[in-house]
Design a protein around this motif. Structure first.
Motif, PDB file in Angstrom:
ATOM      1  N   ASP A 121       0.931  -1.270  -0.046  1.00 33.55           N
ATOM      2  CA  ASP A 121       0.100   0.183   0.174  1.00 33.55           C
ATOM      3  C   ASP A 121       0.868   1.343  -0.046  1.00 33.55           C
ATOM      4  OD1 ASP A 121      -2.024  -1.795  -0.065  1.00 33.55           O
ATOM      5  OD2 ASP A 121      -2.654  -1.379   1.952  1.00 33.55           O
ATOM      6  N   ALA A 122       1.778   1.159   0.833  1.00 38.49           N
ATOM      7  CA  ALA A 122       2.869   2.272   0.788  1.00 38.49           C
ATOM      8  C   ALA A 122       3.459   2.654  -0.309  1.00 38.49           C
ATOM      9  CB  ALA A 122       3.821   2.176   1.974  1.00 38.49           C
ATOM     10  N   ILE A 123       4.152   1.359  -1.085  1.00 40.04           N
ATOM     11  CA  ILE A 123       4.570   1.540  -2.564  1.00 40.04           C
ATOM     12  C   ILE A 123       3.547   2.101  -3.636  1.00 40.04           C
ATOM     13  CG2 ILE A 123       5.512   0.168  -4.462  1.00 40.04           C
ATOM     14  CD1 ILE A 123       6.887  -1.604  -2.244  1.00 40.04           C
ATOM     15  N   ASP A 124       2.262   1.880  -3.423  1.00 36.44           N
ATOM     16  CA  ASP A 124       1.219   2.103  -4.466  1.00 36.44           C
ATOM     17  C   ASP A 124       1.138   3.607  -4.403  1.00 36.44           C
ATOM     18  OD1 ASP A 124       0.682  -0.194  -5.244  1.00 36.44           O
ATOM     19  OD2 ASP A 124      -0.843  -0.782  -4.258  1.00 36.44           O
ATOM     20  N   ARG A 125       1.342   4.271  -2.860  1.00 31.54           N
ATOM     21  CA  ARG A 125       1.265   5.727  -2.727  1.00 31.54           C
ATOM     22  C   ARG A 125       2.276   6.444  -3.640  1.00 31.54           C
ATOM     23  NH1 ARG A 125      -0.983   3.822   2.366  1.00 31.54           N
ATOM     24  NH2 ARG A 125       0.869   4.011   3.149  1.00 31.54           N
ATOM     25  N   LEU A 126       3.394   6.053  -3.815  1.00 28.18           N
ATOM     26  CA  LEU A 126       4.354   6.400  -4.497  1.00 28.18           C
ATOM     27  C   LEU A 126       3.989   6.937  -6.022  1.00 28.18           C
ATOM     28  CD1 LEU A 126       7.529   4.142  -3.686  1.00 28.18           C
ATOM     29  CD2 LEU A 126       6.985   6.425  -2.760  1.00 28.18           C
ATOM     30  N   PRO A 127       4.514   8.112  -6.419  1.00 26.74           N
ATOM     31  CA  PRO A 127       4.533   8.189  -8.155  1.00 26.74           C
ATOM     32  C   PRO A 127       4.695   7.203  -8.910  1.00 26.74           C
ATOM     33  CG  PRO A 127       5.810  10.051  -6.802  1.00 26.74           C
ATOM     34  CD  PRO A 127       5.687   8.939  -5.822  1.00 26.74           C
ATOM     35  N   ARG A 128       3.956   6.945  -9.711  1.00 23.57           N
ATOM     36  CA  ARG A 128       4.253   5.719 -10.582  1.00 23.57           C
ATOM     37  C   ARG A 128       5.652   5.686 -11.074  1.00 23.57           C
ATOM     38  NH1 ARG A 128       3.634   2.583 -14.722  1.00 23.57           N
ATOM     39  NH2 ARG A 128       2.119   2.434 -16.320  1.00 23.57           N
ATOM     40  N   HIS A 129       6.305   6.473 -11.567  1.00 18.47           N
ATOM     41  CA  HIS A 129       7.500   6.289 -12.121  1.00 18.47           C
ATOM     42  C   HIS A 129       8.659   5.703 -10.800  1.00 18.47           C
ATOM     43  CE1 HIS A 129       7.954  10.423 -10.578  1.00 18.47           C
ATOM     44  NE2 HIS A 129       9.182  10.093 -10.389  1.00 18.47           N
ATOM     45  N   GLU A 130       8.324   6.187  -9.684  1.00 16.42           N
ATOM     46  CA  GLU A 130       9.016   5.683  -8.177  1.00 16.42           C
ATOM     47  C   GLU A 130       8.707   4.193  -8.068  1.00 16.42           C
ATOM     48  OE1 GLU A 130       8.869   8.699  -5.452  1.00 16.42           O
ATOM     49  OE2 GLU A 130      10.415  10.202  -6.543  1.00 16.42           O
ATOM     50  N   MET A 132       7.350   2.088  -9.843  1.00 14.54           N
ATOM     51  CA  MET A 132       7.741   0.991 -10.726  1.00 14.54           C
ATOM     52  C   MET A 132       9.279   0.503 -10.406  1.00 14.54           C
ATOM     53  SD  MET A 132       6.145   2.466 -14.225  1.00 14.54           S
ATOM     54  CE  MET A 132       7.167   1.351 -15.406  1.00 14.54           C
ATOM     55  N   VAL A 133      10.074   1.541 -10.270  1.00 10.37           N
ATOM     56  CA  VAL A 133      11.496   1.244  -9.845  1.00 10.37           C
ATOM     57  C   VAL A 133      11.625   0.267  -8.483  1.00 10.37           C
ATOM     58  CG1 VAL A 133      13.594   2.158  -9.055  1.00 10.37           C
ATOM     59  CG2 VAL A 133      12.569   3.073 -11.015  1.00 10.37           C
ATOM     60  N   VAL A 134      10.786   0.732  -7.558  1.00  7.32           N
ATOM     61  CA  VAL A 134      10.764   0.021  -6.280  1.00  7.32           C
ATOM     62  C   VAL A 134      10.247  -1.251  -6.365  1.00  7.32           C
ATOM     63  CG1 VAL A 134       9.595  -0.083  -4.204  1.00  7.32           C
ATOM     64  CG2 VAL A 134      10.490   1.982  -4.763  1.00  7.32           C
ATOM     65  N   HIS A 135       9.310  -1.593  -7.281  1.00  6.09           N
ATOM     66  CA  HIS A 135       8.753  -2.948  -7.585  1.00  6.09           C
ATOM     67  C   HIS A 135       9.736  -3.704  -8.284  1.00  6.09           C
ATOM     68  CE1 HIS A 135       5.829  -5.964  -8.201  1.00  6.09           C
ATOM     69  NE2 HIS A 135       6.356  -6.127  -9.602  1.00  6.09           N
ATOM     70  N   LEU A 136      10.439  -3.150  -9.299  1.00  6.61           N
ATOM     71  CA  LEU A 136      11.375  -4.242  -9.989  1.00  6.61           C
ATOM     72  C   LEU A 136      12.729  -4.274  -9.142  1.00  6.61           C
ATOM     73  CD1 LEU A 136      11.217  -2.429 -13.518  1.00  6.61           C
ATOM     74  CD2 LEU A 136      10.464  -4.413 -12.928  1.00  6.61           C
ATOM     75  N   CYS A 137      13.128  -3.324  -8.526  1.00  5.10           N
ATOM     76  CA  CYS A 137      14.658  -3.471  -7.840  1.00  5.10           C
ATOM     77  C   CYS A 137      14.273  -3.909  -6.590  1.00  5.10           C
ATOM     78  CB  CYS A 137      15.424  -2.087  -7.675  1.00  5.10           C
ATOM     79  SG  CYS A 137      15.662  -1.325  -9.251  1.00  5.10           S
TER      80      CYS A 137
END
Length: 178
Positions: A121-130, A132-137
């Motif tokens: 949920d915290a990751i989903d609140r990030l701007p989309r471009h950030e 995506m990087v969090v999800h991948l890395c």
């Protein structure tokens, strides 16, 4: 009448009478000062005790700038107050960390997927471009170079976005704990 400097020299030689005289002369003022810089009655009493104990142990190394030991005693009390404040702060952070860990353990026992949902949920609140990087890395454990290729970015851009995202996640998660 003996000066404070002479009394301190006698204390350094082991005179309990000189110490008692210094104590009785200055304890009320040091006590009032300790009340002003402490958070509780117990802390104030502890500061007064620590201040005079320091006088007893360090009497041979004390050099007074005036005829009175009071400035030295008040500065020592203030230093002990700062040390006590740092110790209380460390204790408070430790209690907070233990409380967070206990809450996390309880939530995992009640609902095993709850901590991960909270993070997602915290990751989903990030701007989309950030996000995506969090999800991948971080979630998919992809190397920066590979994530950069997938996203059409440079390695440096991925690292910077991830750094910004981590900072935002720390703040977001800290706010949820508060």
């Amino acid at each position: 009448m003996t000066s404070d400097g002479e009394l301190i020299a006698l204390v350094a030689a082991g005179s309990t009478e000189a110490f008692d005289l210094l104590y009785s002369t200055h304890v009320a003022t040091v006590g009032r000062y300790a009340w002003g810089v402490s958070s509780s009655r117990q802390s104030a009493q502890e500061l007064v005790q620590d201040t005079f104990l320091t006088l007893w142990h360090n009497a041979g190394r004390i050099t007074l700038m005036t005829d009175s030991a009071l400035p030295w005693l008040l500065a020592t009390c203030k230093n002990h107050s700062r040390n006590l404040g740092r110790a209380e702060s460390r204790h408070s952070r430790l209690i907070s960390t233990l409380t967070q860990r206990r809450r996390l353990a309880e939530s995992m026992a009640e609902e095993p997927d709850a901590p991960m949902r909270w993070i997602h949920d915290a990751i989903d609140r990030l701007p989309r471009h950030e996000a995506m990087v969090v999800h991948l890395c971080l979630v998919e454990d992809m190397a920066y170079k590979d994530a950069a290729t997938v996203l059409g970015l440079s390695d440096t851009a991925v690292a910077k976005r991830l750094q910004r995202a981590r900072t935002k996640l720390r703040k977001d998660l800290a706010n949820e704990d508060a």
